[in-house]
Write a protein that holds these residues in place. Structure first.
Motif, PDB file in Angstrom:
ATOM      1  N   PHE A 189      -4.328   4.626  -0.367  1.00 55.95           N
ATOM      2  CA  PHE A 189      -5.302   5.222   0.540  1.00 55.95           C
ATOM      3  C   PHE A 189      -5.223   6.743   0.434  1.00 55.95           C
ATOM      4  CE2 PHE A 189      -4.182   1.189   2.693  1.00 55.95           C
ATOM      5  CZ  PHE A 189      -5.445   0.607   2.712  1.00 55.95           C
ATOM      6  N   SER A 190      -6.380   7.369   0.415  1.00 50.51           N
ATOM      7  CA  SER A 190      -6.458   8.827   0.423  1.00 50.51           C
ATOM      8  C   SER A 190      -7.168   9.245   1.704  1.00 50.51           C
ATOM      9  CB  SER A 190      -7.232   9.322  -0.802  1.00 50.51           C
ATOM     10  OG  SER A 190      -7.537  10.698  -0.683  1.00 50.51           O
ATOM     11  N   PHE A 191      -6.460   9.983   2.570  1.00 49.24           N
ATOM     12  CA  PHE A 191      -7.031  10.448   3.832  1.00 49.24           C
ATOM     13  C   PHE A 191      -7.346  11.932   3.706  1.00 49.24           C
ATOM     14  CE2 PHE A 191      -4.564   6.734   4.987  1.00 49.24           C
ATOM     15  CZ  PHE A 191      -5.418   6.065   5.859  1.00 49.24           C
ATOM     16  N   GLY A 192      -8.631  12.268   3.655  1.00 44.54           N
ATOM     17  CA  GLY A 192      -9.041  13.657   3.489  1.00 44.54           C
ATOM     18  C   GLY A 192     -10.388  13.724   2.800  1.00 44.54           C
ATOM     19  N   GLY A 193     -10.495  14.637   1.835  1.00 37.77           N
ATOM     20  CA  GLY A 193     -11.717  14.775   1.054  1.00 37.77           C
ATOM     21  C   GLY A 193     -11.433  14.517  -0.410  1.00 37.77           C
ATOM     22  N   ASP A 194     -12.294  15.035  -1.271  1.00 35.75           N
ATOM     23  CA  ASP A 194     -12.116  14.809  -2.701  1.00 35.75           C
ATOM     24  C   ASP A 194     -10.840  15.459  -3.234  1.00 35.75           C
ATOM     25  OD1 ASP A 194     -14.351  13.262  -2.904  1.00 35.75           O
ATOM     26  OD2 ASP A 194     -15.644  14.826  -3.715  1.00 35.75           O
ATOM     27  N   TYR A 221       0.822  -1.204   0.000  1.00 33.16           N
ATOM     28  CA  TYR A 221       0.000   0.000   0.000  1.00 33.16           C
ATOM     29  C   TYR A 221       0.860   1.260   0.000  1.00 33.16           C
ATOM     30  CZ  TYR A 221       1.211   0.932   4.872  1.00 33.16           C
ATOM     31  OH  TYR A 221       1.900   1.231   6.020  1.00 33.16           O
ATOM     32  N   SER A 222       0.213   2.362  -0.350  1.00 33.39           N
ATOM     33  CA  SER A 222       0.771   3.688  -0.165  1.00 33.39           C
ATOM     34  C   SER A 222      -0.382   4.593   0.249  1.00 33.39           C
ATOM     35  CB  SER A 222       1.441   4.194  -1.442  1.00 33.39           C
ATOM     36  OG  SER A 222       2.092   5.435  -1.197  1.00 33.39           O
ATOM     37  N   TYR A 223      -0.086   5.845   0.532  1.00 28.79           N
ATOM     38  CA  TYR A 223      -1.166   6.741   0.938  1.00 28.79           C
ATOM     39  C   TYR A 223      -0.815   8.187   0.625  1.00 28.79           C
ATOM     40  CZ  TYR A 223       1.570   7.877   5.146  1.00 28.79           C
ATOM     41  OH  TYR A 223       2.555   8.295   6.009  1.00 28.79           O
ATOM     42  N   VAL A 224      -1.873   8.992   0.531  1.00 28.12           N
ATOM     43  CA  VAL A 224      -1.754  10.439   0.330  1.00 28.12           C
ATOM     44  C   VAL A 224      -2.619  11.104   1.387  1.00 28.12           C
ATOM     45  CG1 VAL A 224      -2.196  12.365  -1.245  1.00 28.12           C
ATOM     46  CG2 VAL A 224      -1.329  10.194  -2.140  1.00 28.12           C
ATOM     47  N   GLY A 225      -2.136  12.203   1.947  1.00 27.27           N
ATOM     48  CA  GLY A 225      -2.842  12.849   3.044  1.00 27.27           C
ATOM     49  C   GLY A 225      -2.199  12.471   4.371  1.00 27.27           C
ATOM     50  N   LYS A 226      -2.853  12.825   5.453  1.00 33.14           N
ATOM     51  CA  LYS A 226      -2.318  12.558   6.789  1.00 33.14           C
ATOM     52  C   LYS A 226      -2.942  11.289   7.361  1.00 33.14           C
ATOM     53  CE  LYS A 226      -1.483  14.705  11.287  1.00 33.14           C
ATOM     54  NZ  LYS A 226      -1.693  15.913  12.130  1.00 33.14           N
ATOM     55  N   THR A 236      -7.972  15.677  -1.760  1.00 30.26           N
ATOM     56  CA  THR A 236      -6.859  14.767  -1.484  1.00 30.26           C
ATOM     57  C   THR A 236      -6.866  13.601  -2.461  1.00 30.26           C
ATOM     58  OG1 THR A 236      -7.065  15.343   0.857  1.00 30.26           O
ATOM     59  CG2 THR A 236      -5.687  13.456   0.322  1.00 30.26           C
ATOM     60  N   MET A 237      -8.060  13.117  -2.798  1.00 26.69           N
ATOM     61  CA  MET A 237      -8.147  12.027  -3.773  1.00 26.69           C
ATOM     62  C   MET A 237      -7.631  12.471  -5.137  1.00 26.69           C
ATOM     63  SD  MET A 237      -8.800   8.933  -4.590  1.00 26.69           S
ATOM     64  CE  MET A 237      -9.767   8.201  -3.259  1.00 26.69           C
ATOM     65  N   LEU A 238      -7.927  13.702  -5.530  1.00 29.84           N
ATOM     66  CA  LEU A 238      -7.415  14.206  -6.806  1.00 29.84           C
ATOM     67  C   LEU A 238      -5.887  14.234  -6.807  1.00 29.84           C
ATOM     68  CD1 LEU A 238      -9.898  17.143  -7.565  1.00 29.84           C
ATOM     69  CD2 LEU A 238      -9.903  14.834  -8.522  1.00 29.84           C
ATOM     70  N   LYS A 239      -5.299  14.590  -5.668  1.00 31.34           N
ATOM     71  CA  LYS A 239      -3.837  14.573  -5.552  1.00 31.34           C
ATOM     72  C   LYS A 239      -3.301  13.149  -5.654  1.00 31.34           C
ATOM     73  CE  LYS A 239      -3.590  18.719  -2.648  1.00 31.34           C
ATOM     74  NZ  LYS A 239      -3.264  19.257  -1.298  1.00 31.34           N
ATOM     75  N   ALA A 240      -4.013  12.213  -5.039  1.00 31.17           N
ATOM     76  CA  ALA A 240      -3.590  10.813  -5.088  1.00 31.17           C
ATOM     77  C   ALA A 240      -3.635  10.284  -6.518  1.00 31.17           C
ATOM     78  CB  ALA A 240      -4.486   9.970  -4.182  1.00 31.17           C
ATOM     79  N   VAL A 241      -4.692  10.622  -7.239  1.00 32.62           N
ATOM     80  CA  VAL A 241      -4.815  10.176  -8.629  1.00 32.62           C
ATOM     81  C   VAL A 241      -3.707  10.781  -9.482  1.00 32.62           C
ATOM     82  CG1 VAL A 241      -6.254  10.309 -10.694  1.00 32.62           C
ATOM     83  CG2 VAL A 241      -7.289   9.739  -8.488  1.00 32.62           C
ATOM     84  N   GLU A 242      -3.410  12.056  -9.262  1.00 35.33           N
ATOM     85  CA  GLU A 242      -2.328  12.692 -10.017  1.00 35.33           C
ATOM     86  C   GLU A 242      -0.991  12.002  -9.745  1.00 35.33           C
ATOM     87  OE1 GLU A 242      -0.032  17.016 -10.442  1.00 35.33           O
ATOM     88  OE2 GLU A 242      -1.426  16.657  -8.798  1.00 35.33           O
ATOM     89  N   GLU A 243      -0.728  11.692  -8.487  1.00 42.10           N
ATOM     90  CA  GLU A 243       0.554  11.095  -8.112  1.00 42.10           C
ATOM     91  C   GLU A 243       0.715   9.678  -8.651  1.00 42.10           C
ATOM     92  OE1 GLU A 243       3.131  10.081  -4.042  1.00 42.10           O
ATOM     93  OE2 GLU A 243       1.492  11.559  -3.994  1.00 42.10           O
ATOM     94  N   TYR A 244      -0.393   8.934  -8.712  1.00 39.52           N
ATOM     95  CA  TYR A 244      -0.305   7.527  -9.111  1.00 39.52           C
ATOM     96  C   TYR A 244      -0.997   7.242 -10.442  1.00 39.52           C
ATOM     97  CZ  TYR A 244       1.733   6.494  -4.611  1.00 39.52           C
ATOM     98  OH  TYR A 244       2.584   6.452  -3.529  1.00 39.52           O
ATOM     99  N   LEU A 245      -1.165   8.277 -11.242  1.00 40.27           N
ATOM    100  CA  LEU A 245      -1.833   8.103 -12.529  1.00 40.27           C
ATOM    101  C   LEU A 245      -1.091   7.115 -13.423  1.00 40.27           C
ATOM    102  CD1 LEU A 245      -4.156   9.002 -14.366  1.00 40.27           C
ATOM    103  CD2 LEU A 245      -2.690  10.857 -15.189  1.00 40.27           C
ATOM    104  N   HIS A 246       0.230   7.103 -13.339  1.00 45.18           N
ATOM    105  CA  HIS A 246       1.025   6.194 -14.176  1.00 45.18           C
ATOM    106  C   HIS A 246       0.791   4.730 -13.815  1.00 45.18           C
ATOM    107  CE1 HIS A 246       3.330   6.799 -10.517  1.00 45.18           C
ATOM    108  NE2 HIS A 246       4.105   5.774 -10.823  1.00 45.18           N
ATOM    109  N   LEU A 247       0.180   4.483 -12.652  1.00 44.41           N
ATOM    110  CA  LEU A 247      -0.124   3.116 -12.223  1.00 44.41           C
ATOM    111  C   LEU A 247      -1.624   2.832 -12.247  1.00 44.41           C
ATOM    112  CD1 LEU A 247       2.240   2.855  -9.101  1.00 44.41           C
ATOM    113  CD2 LEU A 247       2.673   1.991 -11.407  1.00 44.41           C
TER     114      LEU A 247
END
Length: 249
Positions: free
Chosen positions: A31-36, A3-8, A38-49
């Motif tokens: 895992f995305s900890f936060g709101g939408d 796993y990995s995660y974005v947010g706190k 934070t999820m957008l940041k997670a998708v941007e960071e892991y879009l290549h996967l």
């Protein structure tokens, strides 16, 4: 489980994952900890996967269309992940190309915004290479169905169920009078329709999922609904329309 995660991530959650592998470079689950946002940041960071990873939204804020779970449900959620007994939703992204001093290609899960915060802009709109209209006003937003409840809704755009393969073009403060006419409503486009925006792009901002894209001498912006999707883990009883009602009514 990797796993990995974005947010706190709260310390209590870390104790649940002590037997699992933190794999920032190649996780199975993000895992995305936060709101939408934070999820957008997670998708941007892991879009290549995106083809291989599953996103899991843990809502620690107030409103979340991509975050089905809360912290108290994490032990039960973890069991679902380890037994692979879960429900997934897949969301199509918007693909875009910005033609300027350099060409930039990218994807957006929610929306792509072309906006001028300083002065009125003129944008020639082409659909499948055919001239449609000239927009005059503050800007235009292209949004996916899953992004239709975000900025688009604040502009009185349509709310669209994410399973519908389409996207929409919505105006931002259009000018309509005897000299200038625009459609003055959202335009819902089928997946295959290509949208091309040409205009006087001297003082504009181009923003994808809330992040500004810096390009000099922009000549045009192209976009359409992409085949690329993200996989999002949702509750077994997940219902988009129920979420809309709960959030806005």
């Amino acid at each position: 489980m990797k796993y990995s995660y974005v947010g706190k991530m709260p310390d209590k959650i870390k104790t649940y994952l002590k037997e699992d592998i933190y794999a920032k470079e190649n996780p199975e689950y993000v895992f995305s900890f936060g709101g939408d946002g934070t999820m957008l940041k997670a998708v941007e960071e892991y879009l290549h996967l995106a083809d291989n990873v599953i996103f899991v939204g843990i809502n620690t804020g107030k409103l979340g269309f991509y975050t089905d779970f809360v912290l108290e449900e994490f032990p039960e959620l973890l069991e679902k992940l380890k037994t692979k007994k879960y429900k997934l939703n897949q969301y199509n992204m918007l693909c875009y190309k910005i033609n300027g001093k350099e060409k930039i290609k990218g994807y957006a899960l929610n929306d792509l915004v072309v906006i001028s915060p300083i002065k009125t802009i003129n944008i020639d709109v082409y659909l499948n290479k055919e001239y449609f209209e000239t927009f005059r006003g503050t800007g235009l937003i292209l949004s996916t169905p899953s992004g239709s409840t975000a900025y688009n809704k604040g502009l009185n755009g349509a709310v669209i169920e994410p399973s519908v393969l389409c996207y929409q073009l919505t105006e931002i403060a259009s000018i309509n009078n005897n000299a200038f006419k625009t459609l003055s409503s959202s335009l819902i486009l089928k997946k295959e329709t290509r949208c091309l925006l040409k205009g006087n792009y001297e003082d504009i901002l181009i923003v994808a999922d809330g992040k500004e894209i810096k390009v000099d001498n922009v000549l045009s912006v192209e976009a359409k609904l992409a085949n690329k999707k993200i996989k999002l883990l949702v509750k077994d009883n997940h219902d988009f329309l129920h979420r809309v009602k709960k959030s806005f009514l």
